[in-house]
Design a protein around this motif. Structure first.
Motif, mmCIF file in Angstrom:
data_model
loop_
_atom_site.group_PDB
_atom_site.id
_atom_site.type_symbol
_atom_site.label_atom_id
_atom_site.label_comp_id
_atom_site.label_asym_id
_atom_site.label_seq_id
_atom_site.Cartn_x
_atom_site.Cartn_y
_atom_site.Cartn_z
ATOM 1 N N GLU A 157 0.816 -1.209 0.000
ATOM 2 C CA GLU A 157 0.000 0.000 0.000
ATOM 3 C C GLU A 157 0.850 1.259 0.000
ATOM 4 O O GLU A 157 0.551 2.225 -0.679
ATOM 5 N N CYS A 158 1.938 1.248 0.775
ATOM 6 C CA CYS A 158 2.799 2.429 0.894
ATOM 7 C C CYS A 158 3.808 2.522 -0.234
ATOM 8 O O CYS A 158 4.364 3.592 -0.491
ATOM 9 N N GLY A 159 4.094 1.408 -0.887
ATOM 10 C CA GLY A 159 5.060 1.398 -1.969
ATOM 11 C C GLY A 159 6.500 1.526 -1.505
ATOM 12 O O GLY A 159 7.361 1.998 -2.238
ATOM 13 N N VAL A 160 6.768 1.103 -0.271
ATOM 14 C CA VAL A 160 8.122 1.179 0.284
ATOM 15 C C VAL A 160 8.340 -0.015 1.206
ATOM 16 O O VAL A 160 7.397 -0.493 1.838
ATOM 17 N N GLN A 161 9.568 -0.506 1.247
ATOM 18 C CA GLN A 161 9.880 -1.602 2.161
ATOM 19 C C GLN A 161 10.011 -1.040 3.570
ATOM 20 O O GLN A 161 10.808 -0.144 3.817
ATOM 21 N N LEU A 162 9.220 -1.553 4.493
ATOM 22 C CA LEU A 162 9.189 -1.046 5.856
ATOM 23 C C LEU A 162 10.090 -1.829 6.794
ATOM 24 O O LEU A 162 10.615 -1.281 7.759
ATOM 25 N N VAL A 163 10.230 -3.124 6.547
ATOM 26 C CA VAL A 163 10.992 -4.001 7.434
ATOM 27 C C VAL A 163 12.045 -4.742 6.623
ATOM 28 O O VAL A 163 11.748 -5.283 5.560
ATOM 29 N N PHE A 164 13.260 -4.744 7.118
ATOM 30 C CA PHE A 164 14.359 -5.460 6.484
ATOM 31 C C PHE A 164 14.781 -6.584 7.413
ATOM 32 O O PHE A 164 15.044 -6.352 8.588
ATOM 33 N N LYS A 165 14.842 -7.803 6.887
ATOM 34 C CA LYS A 165 15.238 -8.955 7.701
ATOM 35 C C LYS A 165 16.091 -9.865 6.837
ATOM 36 O O LYS A 165 15.641 -10.352 5.817
ATOM 37 N N LYS A 166 17.337 -10.067 7.260
ATOM 38 C CA LYS A 166 18.267 -10.871 6.472
ATOM 39 C C LYS A 166 18.117 -12.361 6.740
ATOM 40 O O LYS A 166 18.243 -13.174 5.860
#
Length: 78
Positions: free
Chosen positions: A52-61
């Motif tokens: 919905e926001c068009g952006v990655q909110l959470v990064f998890k490797k």
């Protein structure tokens, strides 16, 4: 309803509450326990918000690495 870049999108308050809990706890497991839902439900919520926001909110490797919340969402650490 929110409007962003001429695209209407809807965010449920429940999803925002879950996301705030995720930011505070930095843990899918803790967020799921607190809200009495499953971890896949929290993952699905994050995916919906990101779409919905068009952006990655959470990064998890990896599963053992800590969550990294997008810095401009979380703000500076005290």
């Amino acid at each position: 309803m929110f409007c962003y870049k001429q695209k209407d999108f809807y965010i449920e308050f429940r999803d925002l509450r879950y996301f705030i809990d995720l930011v505070e706890s930095e843990s899918y497991h803790a967020t799921a326990q607190k809200n009495q839902v499953t971890r896949p439900a929290i993952s699905a919520m994050v995916k919906r918000l990101e779409e919905e926001c068009g952006v990655q909110l959470v990064f998890k490797k990896s599963s053992r690495a800590p969550l990294v919340i997008t810095p401009y969402i979380k703000g500076p650490r005290n």
